[in-house]
Design an enzyme around this catalytic site. Sequence first.
Site, PDB file in Angstrom:
ATOM      1  CG  HIS A 111     -73.021 -18.569  32.252  1.00 35.70           C
ATOM      2  ND1 HIS A 111     -72.812 -18.328  30.899  1.00 35.70           N
ATOM      3  CD2 HIS A 111     -71.935 -18.063  32.889  1.00 35.70           C
ATOM      4  CE1 HIS A 111     -71.650 -17.719  30.739  1.00 35.70           C
ATOM      5  NE2 HIS A 111     -71.100 -17.540  31.924  1.00 35.70           N
ATOM      6  CG  ASP A 129     -66.732 -18.029  37.893  1.00 41.80           C
ATOM      7  OD1 ASP A 129     -66.252 -19.163  37.787  1.00 41.80           O
ATOM      8  OD2 ASP A 129     -67.298 -17.437  36.950  1.00 41.80           O
ATOM      9  CD  GLU A 146     -69.332 -20.522  32.788  1.00 40.21           C
ATOM     10  OE1 GLU A 146     -68.656 -19.909  31.947  1.00 40.21           O
ATOM     11  OE2 GLU A 146     -69.536 -20.113  33.946  1.00 40.21           O
ATOM     12  CD  GLU A 204     -70.328 -19.403  38.106  1.00 41.73           C
ATOM     13  OE1 GLU A 204     -70.202 -19.154  36.893  1.00 41.73           O
ATOM     14  OE2 GLU A 204     -71.010 -18.700  38.881  1.00 41.73           O
ATOM     15  CD  GLU A 236     -72.987 -14.650  35.147  1.00 43.85           C
ATOM     16  OE1 GLU A 236     -71.778 -14.472  35.392  1.00 43.85           O
ATOM     17  OE2 GLU A 236     -73.453 -15.726  34.701  1.00 43.85           O
ATOM     18  CG  ASP A 278     -75.256 -18.950  28.358  1.00 43.23           C
ATOM     19  OD1 ASP A 278     -76.108 -18.584  27.522  1.00 43.23           O
ATOM     20  OD2 ASP A 278     -74.339 -18.207  28.743  1.00 43.23           O
ATOM     21  CE  LYS A 329     -65.185 -14.349  36.165  1.00 46.14           C
ATOM     22  NZ  LYS A 329     -65.820 -15.560  35.632  1.00 46.14           N
TER      23      LYS A 329
END
Length: 379
Positions: free
Chosen positions: A299, A197, A249, A223, A332, A272, A168
């Site tokens: 995702h 991300d 996502e 991301e 993931e 997703d 992150k």
Amino acid sequence: MKVTAVTCHLLQSKVDRPFVSARGWRYATRSSCIVEITTDEGITGWGECYGPAAVNKTLIETQYAPRIIGRDPFDVEVVWEDLYNRIKDYGAQGFAITALSGIDIALWDIMGRAVGKPIHKLIGGAHRTEVMAYATGLYFIDMDCLIEEAVEEAVGYAEQGFRAIKMKIGLGDPAFDVRRVKAVREAIGPDIRLAVDANHCFTVPQAIRLGRMLEPLDILWFEEPISPEDHDGYVEVTRALDMAVAGGENDFTRWGFRDVIARKAMDIVQPDVCAAGGISECRKIAALASAHGVECVPHAWGSAIGLAATLQFLAALPDMPPAFRPIPPMLEFEQTPNPLRDELAQEPIRQHRGIVRVPEGPGLGIEVNREALARWKVA
């Protein structure tokens, strides 16, 4: 075969060490809406809905379940279209689709169990029997040692055998973000792939500036740099950066992905299966992506049921592009503590040296642990 009942299980567990992403949301619990569909032939299918569980549960129980009682599970796409057209007057995005996703997955699970085949055999076959997993983690936990904790966590994943990690970013200070990513890159070395991300926390100029600062660190993808609604902004960011830009996502259905893919607003789309419309709809999204030369790397976030559904979908995805030594789509594998992921299947889905085998059992390929289901059920 006919559907006889639709039951929603609202599951919740506390997080021992709450964590934070760039959106500033503090995750203190993990929750999920699990969908159980039973039939008159004694076959049960399981699905999962992404997002706030109580809302999904209410939508299914009040809007969808009455319309599928008595339906044939093998009419899965007929059911999908009926439910979608029932709800789209009130919004064809968000919860209407996440709730529909859980039903769709459960129907595919029933079909697979009925014929004794895993779902990937019903949607085209296995391009692969195992997938490379990337570890998602490195959230913000201890605000006093954000770099040190990120390095320690990343090294731990590398020691477990993961060959790719996603961390992150989005701390409000681009220079600090870069220092943190650079520290992780130096700790894990050049041979482990590293993605970042941002959970859509930047403006377009901020994302471009930070992306250029990160490019020398050999980033696999950037991301969700900006808000998911800003498709024009994604085009700008993607064109401005040499690194791959990923997102999706928070997009839903083939229509939600259509313009993103056709305009190549992202290099990698990430539908997703528990959010974008289930397995039925993600197949269409992946076909759109393939036709436009865009990668599809789904995702995944949630319980063992969503993880199993993602693995079934991944098994049937062709390499993009096909090559002598292709880079296949990765799984993931989110790594924050989550008993819904680790305990809900009788045989938990595990990674070994960064590799996860695709379940070969019928349907989703897993059996739900009903004792764990009861333990974590709150409604």
